[in-house]
Design a protein around this motif. Structure first.
Motif, PDB file in Angstrom:
ATOM      1  N   ASP A  31      30.160  39.524  33.046  1.00 35.07           N
ATOM      2  CA  ASP A  31      29.755  38.124  32.972  1.00 35.07           C
ATOM      3  C   ASP A  31      29.901  37.264  34.472  1.00 35.07           C
ATOM      4  N   PHE A  34      32.812  34.766  34.297  1.00 35.93           N
ATOM      5  CA  PHE A  34      34.064  35.005  33.767  1.00 35.93           C
ATOM      6  C   PHE A  34      35.271  34.760  34.406  1.00 35.93           C
ATOM      7  N   ASP A  39      39.687  33.056  28.970  1.00 31.91           N
ATOM      8  CA  ASP A  39      39.469  33.893  28.106  1.00 31.91           C
ATOM      9  C   ASP A  39      40.910  34.156  27.185  1.00 31.91           C
ATOM     10  N   ARG A  60      34.287  37.185  21.203  1.00 28.96           N
ATOM     11  CA  ARG A  60      34.425  36.833  22.950  1.00 28.96           C
ATOM     12  C   ARG A  60      34.807  38.107  23.493  1.00 28.96           C
ATOM     13  N   ARG A  64      32.438  40.929  26.725  1.00 30.79           N
ATOM     14  CA  ARG A  64      32.878  41.121  28.035  1.00 30.79           C
ATOM     15  C   ARG A  64      32.993  42.733  28.161  1.00 30.79           C
ATOM     16  N   GLN A  68      36.714  43.707  32.438  1.00 28.18           N
ATOM     17  CA  GLN A  68      37.189  42.147  32.024  1.00 28.18           C
ATOM     18  C   GLN A  68      37.881  42.086  30.944  1.00 28.18           C
ATOM     19  N   ARG A  69      37.903  42.886  29.789  1.00 29.07           N
ATOM     20  CA  ARG A  69      38.834  42.871  28.848  1.00 29.07           C
ATOM     21  C   ARG A  69      40.133  43.397  29.349  1.00 29.07           C
TER      22      ARG A  69
END
Length: 165
Positions: A31, A34, A39, A60, A64, A68-69
């Motif tokens: 994203d 991001f 988050d 959410r 991702r 990103q997580r």
């Protein structure tokens, strides 16, 4: 057999359109807007909300990509001094908990977990072993072996060998 060939051809054709950006694998791209800290804050509010906002948490996480997580996990740890996966493990239950925790793992961590579960207890799930081991590159298998050793203090090759006896 023709059906499988057609399906394979379609998958290959679909994949060829994405050649412009091969910087990620999977279907969820990064994203561009991001921010891991945002988050992390969002997830903390969803976890601590009365009744836990399960839908918001999953919505959410699935938007991702894996990288990103991982950044969200790190930002959550820095901001709140606790592990996101531990908080989610406490706040959620059942299949939802399993899904959320799986989404927070790296591919190697998830593969190591699946391999361990496939060899645990009575019998072995050979389908899982085969699926993972034949579909990963040498570098990916090396990473899985490393993670398996770190997570379970066991040697993956020895565990696989002992399953074949």
């Amino acid at each position: 057999m023709t059906l499988l060939k057609d399906l394979f051809r379609r998958v290959v054709d679909l994949g060829s359109d994405d050649e412009e950006d091969a910087s990620f694998h999977g279907t969820v791209g990064p994203d561009p807007l991001f921010l891991a800290s945002e988050d992390a804050s969002f997830l903390d509010r969803a976890i601590t909300a009365e009744g836990v906002e399960e839908g918001a948490i999953l919505a959410r996480l699935v938007k991702r990509n894996c990288e990103q997580r991982q950044q969200i996990k790190e930002a959550f740890q820095q901001a709140y001094g606790k592990a996101l996966d531990a908080d989610l493990g406490t706040a959620l239950s059942g299949d939802l908990k399993d899904l959320a925790l799986a989404l927070l793992k790296t591919p190697a961590q998830y593969d190591a977990q699946m391999l361990r579960e496939a060899m645990k207890g009575f019998g072995t799930n050979e389908d899982v072993l085969i699926e993972i081991l034949v579909s990963r590159s040498n570098a990916e298998i090396a990473e899985i072996k490393k993670v398996y050793q770190e997570e379970y203090q066991r040697d993956l090759e020895e565990d696989i060998d002992s399953e074949n006896r």
